[in-house]
Design a protein around this motif. Sequence first.
Motif, PDB file in Angstrom:
ATOM      1  N   SER A  14       0.811  -1.214   0.000  1.00 41.08           N
ATOM      2  CA  SER A  14       0.000   0.000   0.000  1.00 41.08           C
ATOM      3  C   SER A  14       0.843   1.262   0.000  1.00 41.08           C
ATOM      4  O   SER A  14       0.489   2.270   0.609  1.00 41.08           O
ATOM      5  N   TYR A  64      -2.755   8.994   5.890  1.00 44.88           N
ATOM      6  CA  TYR A  64      -4.011   8.622   6.536  1.00 44.88           C
ATOM      7  C   TYR A  64      -4.265   9.504   7.757  1.00 44.88           C
ATOM      8  O   TYR A  64      -3.330   9.997   8.394  1.00 44.88           O
ATOM      9  N   ILE A  78      -6.264   0.428   5.985  1.00 46.34           N
ATOM     10  CA  ILE A  78      -4.941   0.004   5.530  1.00 46.34           C
ATOM     11  C   ILE A  78      -4.836  -1.518   5.567  1.00 46.34           C
ATOM     12  O   ILE A  78      -4.376  -2.152   4.612  1.00 46.34           O
TER      13      ILE A  78
END
Length: 212
Positions: A14, A64, A78
């Motif tokens: 990610s 985030y 996540i």
Amino acid sequence: MKTTRQLLHFILFSFLFFPLTGSTHPHSWVELKTEIDGNKNEIVGFDMQWTFDAMSSAYMIDGYDLSPEKKAQSFQEIADAVLNNMLTEHYFTFFYDGEEPIRYKRAINAKLTQQGAKVTLAFYLPLSKPQPALGTSLRLLIYEPSYYVDISWKQKSDISLSAELKNACTVELKEPKPTPERKNYALALPADADPDNALGQLFTQTVTLNCL
């Protein structure tokens, strides 16, 4: 411009923007803890904990909302994204009965936690069907094929057995023994090199599960 292979690794963890520096493999590290789940007759799945190195962890959570009100929601987003991206790579987990690969269902129960500078992804990986355990010698390997990422157990105690399996099975952790030539080859590979997908298996540990 990032290469396709670099972008693949970013997706796996990610990462959207990851500054690749240095010229050796590996470039990222994951410490494993695994509980083999089952009963005295069969294996049903694996409880996994993957702890990422500090730099990888920082980029996983970068961007985030980590405010007290939103942190739990962000961490769950996540965890779900990383686990979903690992699906196409079979969770980097290879389980064999002899030479026959054993299949999985989709991983579940993704959870991300943080301790200090590192984050840990926990999840459960169920087998597609229970695997007979008695009288077999099963092998478990967890690795990223190109060795861009080192995924390993730090010690044998990081591999455990569920309560019922402890009475019937033992585990052995075997360290890899790559040749000096292979070690030098890996050290010389730049981050943007074309992947050598035979490399990871040469540097991976093997867990052998013996059940009587």
